[in-house]
Design a protein around this motif. Structure first.
Motif, PDB file in Angstrom:
ATOM      1  N   HIS A  34       1.199  29.302  26.042  1.00  0.00           N
ATOM      2  CA  HIS A  34       0.244  28.784  25.051  1.00  0.00           C
ATOM      3  C   HIS A  34      -0.433  29.891  24.241  1.00  0.00           C
ATOM      4  O   HIS A  34      -0.946  29.626  23.157  1.00  0.00           O
ATOM      5  CB  HIS A  34      -0.822  27.928  25.739  1.00  0.00           C
ATOM      6  CG  HIS A  34      -0.422  26.494  25.886  1.00  0.00           C
ATOM      7  ND1 HIS A  34       0.356  26.048  26.925  1.00  0.00           N
ATOM      8  CD2 HIS A  34      -0.656  25.416  25.109  1.00  0.00           C
ATOM      9  CE1 HIS A  34       0.566  24.763  26.784  1.00  0.00           C
ATOM     10  NE2 HIS A  34      -0.033  24.350  25.697  1.00  0.00           N
ATOM     11  N   LYS A  41      -7.402  29.543  19.061  1.00  0.00           N
ATOM     12  CA  LYS A  41      -8.816  29.158  19.127  1.00  0.00           C
ATOM     13  C   LYS A  41      -9.709  30.401  19.094  1.00  0.00           C
ATOM     14  O   LYS A  41     -10.211  30.849  20.126  1.00  0.00           O
ATOM     15  CB  LYS A  41      -9.070  28.322  20.392  1.00  0.00           C
ATOM     16  CG  LYS A  41      -8.262  27.050  20.439  1.00  0.00           C
ATOM     17  CD  LYS A  41      -8.821  26.065  19.445  1.00  0.00           C
ATOM     18  CE  LYS A  41      -7.800  25.061  19.006  1.00  0.00           C
ATOM     19  NZ  LYS A  41      -8.142  24.416  17.751  1.00  0.00           N
ATOM     20  N   ARG A  47     -16.360  33.575  21.936  1.00  0.00           N
ATOM     21  CA  ARG A  47     -17.413  33.140  22.871  1.00  0.00           C
ATOM     22  C   ARG A  47     -17.140  33.686  24.265  1.00  0.00           C
ATOM     23  O   ARG A  47     -18.040  34.149  24.954  1.00  0.00           O
ATOM     24  CB  ARG A  47     -17.455  31.601  22.893  1.00  0.00           C
ATOM     25  CG  ARG A  47     -18.854  31.070  23.159  1.00  0.00           C
ATOM     26  CD  ARG A  47     -18.878  29.583  23.242  1.00  0.00           C
ATOM     27  NE  ARG A  47     -18.101  29.118  24.386  1.00  0.00           N
ATOM     28  CZ  ARG A  47     -17.862  27.844  24.652  1.00  0.00           C
ATOM     29  NH1 ARG A  47     -18.318  26.928  23.856  1.00  0.00           N
ATOM     30  NH2 ARG A  47     -17.157  27.491  25.698  1.00  0.00           N
ATOM     31  N   TYR A 143      -7.549  25.061  25.250  1.00  0.00           N
ATOM     32  CA  TYR A 143      -8.980  25.144  24.968  1.00  0.00           C
ATOM     33  C   TYR A 143      -9.756  25.906  26.033  1.00  0.00           C
ATOM     34  O   TYR A 143     -10.742  26.564  25.739  1.00  0.00           O
ATOM     35  CB  TYR A 143      -9.579  23.728  24.831  1.00  0.00           C
ATOM     36  CG  TYR A 143      -9.184  23.100  23.541  1.00  0.00           C
ATOM     37  CD1 TYR A 143      -9.972  23.233  22.405  1.00  0.00           C
ATOM     38  CD2 TYR A 143      -7.978  22.414  23.425  1.00  0.00           C
ATOM     39  CE1 TYR A 143      -9.578  22.688  21.204  1.00  0.00           C
ATOM     40  CE2 TYR A 143      -7.578  21.872  22.231  1.00  0.00           C
ATOM     41  CZ  TYR A 143      -8.382  22.011  21.121  1.00  0.00           C
ATOM     42  OH  TYR A 143      -7.990  21.486  19.923  1.00  0.00           O
TER      43      TYR A 143
END
Lengths: 258, 250
Positions: A34, A41, A47, A143
């Motif tokens: 992935h 992202k 973050r 995610y």
């Protein structure tokens, strides 16, 4: 009869552990695949870099400086027995760069951020937030797992380098300011004894420790059991397993790359 | 139309679903009732492929979700669903606006302005305008459920699943959520499946009611048929009696 039952129970445990191991590797493979599939992202990645890296700096500074200081004390004592106190600087720097910097910084980040990572993903699992992602036809791996793995690959080597630097400075404070070594002696032989390979070993160790910690902590959180007890168990397992794997992998790299 | 055919599922050797058969017609609001722990949520999670059954079929407009193994096909099927989870399942780290906008931002290429309008409309539909910048932790249980409902409906899905939408709410909030389900169902004309044990309120919102007990559907019918059922299991559940075929734990 008793022996047969004994063998059966061993077989059951072996099979269960093999299944767990297989599922861990499938999880890692999925996450690594992935990494290269868009959409990426970036917001989540930034973050996580902030969470894993920036918030760990204080811990790294504290542990790094005291590790360097205690290392200088112990090494000075040993070297003084052979009359080689002048080698204190390179000895401290070599120990930190090749070994203690990557290992201790990884262990500290595991304790501070790895556990939080497992707990966060675990809570998302038990409050059905992961199911919500799946029900929206979105991949939780993309995610939740990929940003943590990529962030760890970036952050661990940087934190390891900070640990090394502050540790060498801690050793300087003890060696020069407390034990009376001259500042020139402490630093002068470092570039003679430390070559690029030592730095590369430290870098590769930090990089692989980052992968191990992110992988284990995300996996444990993702497959957490039910309720608060399940999350606490997953968190403990993640920290213990990550720490053990860091030390085992450290020995493995050290033994094949001398 | 959703057809569930002889669906079976066990966990650690315990059979939770023992051959569930149920047909849910297009655009109807089906309420599935049953005692806690009989597998209602498990059944619901099978519908979106979060669980794989041991055997049986789930046909959605003729295509079997159980046999759908390709990732793209599963995604296509899931895109038809909206789900309101038991606790809302809002993302803690996102604001209300970000939560509701999330499916649109991730699954569509709509411009920012359109997404903003759609989110405002969805929040207005659930009676929660003006809380866009709050985080889920700052909301009450009822508000969280409403936001979750807005998120479930934002993509205008053709099938919406409600997993115990009123659990943990006070009677007024419970009533408000029920009214909201009926209102949104009328507006969006989705096929709705509601898992609930709010007796008798569910009879007011349901087109049909099915009762799951002991891993099978014991009765399906119109609300009034279920209310007047002679089936001792259904009767006991509706009246809440301690005496009867449903075993009550002491």
């Amino acid at each position: 009869m008793l022996f047969e039952r004994f063998l059966k129970s061993i077989g059951r445990v072996v099979l269960r552990e093999l299944r767990n191991l297989g599922s861990m590797f499938i999880f890692l493979f999925n996450a690594l695949v992935h990494i290269f599939i868009p959409p990426f992202k970036f917001k989540q990645l930034l973050r996580q870099i902030w969470f894993l890296g920036n918030k760990s700096i204080l811990v790294i500074l504290l542990t790094g400086s005291f590790t360097g200081m205690v290392l200088a004390l112990q090494i000075f004592y040993t070297l003084s027995k052979f009359g080689s106190e002048a080698l204190l600087g390179p000895a401290v720097a070599l120990s930190l760069i090749r070994e203690l910097g990557p290992v201790l910084s990884a262990l500290m980040v595991t304790g501070r951020a790895g556990s939080a990572l497992t707990a966060e993903i675990g809570i998302m699992r038990i409050t059905e937030q992961i199911d919500a992602l799946l029900s929206m036809a979105l991949s939780p791996i993309r995610y939740l797992v990929v940003p943590n793995i990529v962030a760890s690959l970036i952050v661990f080597p940087l934190l390891g380098a900070i640990f090394d630097l502050i540790g060498i400075f801690g050793g300087y404070v003890v060696g020069v300011k407390l034990l009376g070594l001259s500042s020139g002696t402490y630093f002068s032989k470092m570039d003679e004894f430390i070559d690029m390979e030592d730095i590369t070993i430290g870098f590769v160790k930090s990089l692989t420790f980052g992968l191990i910690v992110a992988w284990v902590c995300c996996y444990k959180g993702y497959n957490t059991g039910y309720g608060a007890k399940g999350v606490s168990k997953a968190t403990t397992e993640a920290v213990v397993l990550s720490s053990i794997l860091i030390l085992v992998w450290d020995y493995f790299i050290g033994s094949v790359w001398v | 139309m959703i057809e569930i055919i002889d669906l079976r599922k066990s966990f650690d050797g315990i059979e939770v679903l023992r051959g569930v058969n149920l047909v849910i017609n297009d655009r109807e609001l089906m309420v599935i009732i049953g005692k806690s722990g009989v597998g209602k949520s498990v059944l619901l999670k099978h519908l979106i492929g979060l669980y794989r059954p041991d055997s049986g079929k789930i046909l959605i407009d003729g295509s079997d979700i159980v046999q759908t193994c390709g990732k793209k096909e599963v995604c296509r099927l899931r895109e038809r669903f909206g789900v309101l989870f038991q606790g809302g399942a809002l993302f803690d780290s996102l604001t209300v606006f970000e939560n509701v906008a999330f499916p649109l931002q991730e699954k569509t290429k709509l411009p920012k302005r359109v997404i903003q309008e759609r989110v405002s409309e969805a929040l207005e539909d659930v009676g929660l305008s003006g809380i866009e910048n709050k985080y889920p932790a700052e909301l009450s249980g009822g508000m969280r459920k409403r936001v979750a409902l807005a998120r479930a409906l934002i993509t205008e899905p053709s099938i919406v699943l409600f997993d115990e939408p009123t659990t943990g709410l006070d009677p007024i909030s419970m009533h408000a959520i029920h009214r909201l389900i009926v209102r949104t169902h009328k507006k969006y004309r989705f096929t709705g499946i509601v898992i609930s044990h709010d007796i008798p309120q569910v009879f007011e919102i349901a087109d049909r009611v099915a009762m799951l007990h002991d891993g099978i559907i014991v009765e399906v019918g119109l609300p009034e048929e279920i209310q007047n059922s002679e089936n001792p299991i259904v009767k006991q559940f509706i009246t809440g009696s301690l005496e009867g075929p449903i075993k009550v734990m002491d």
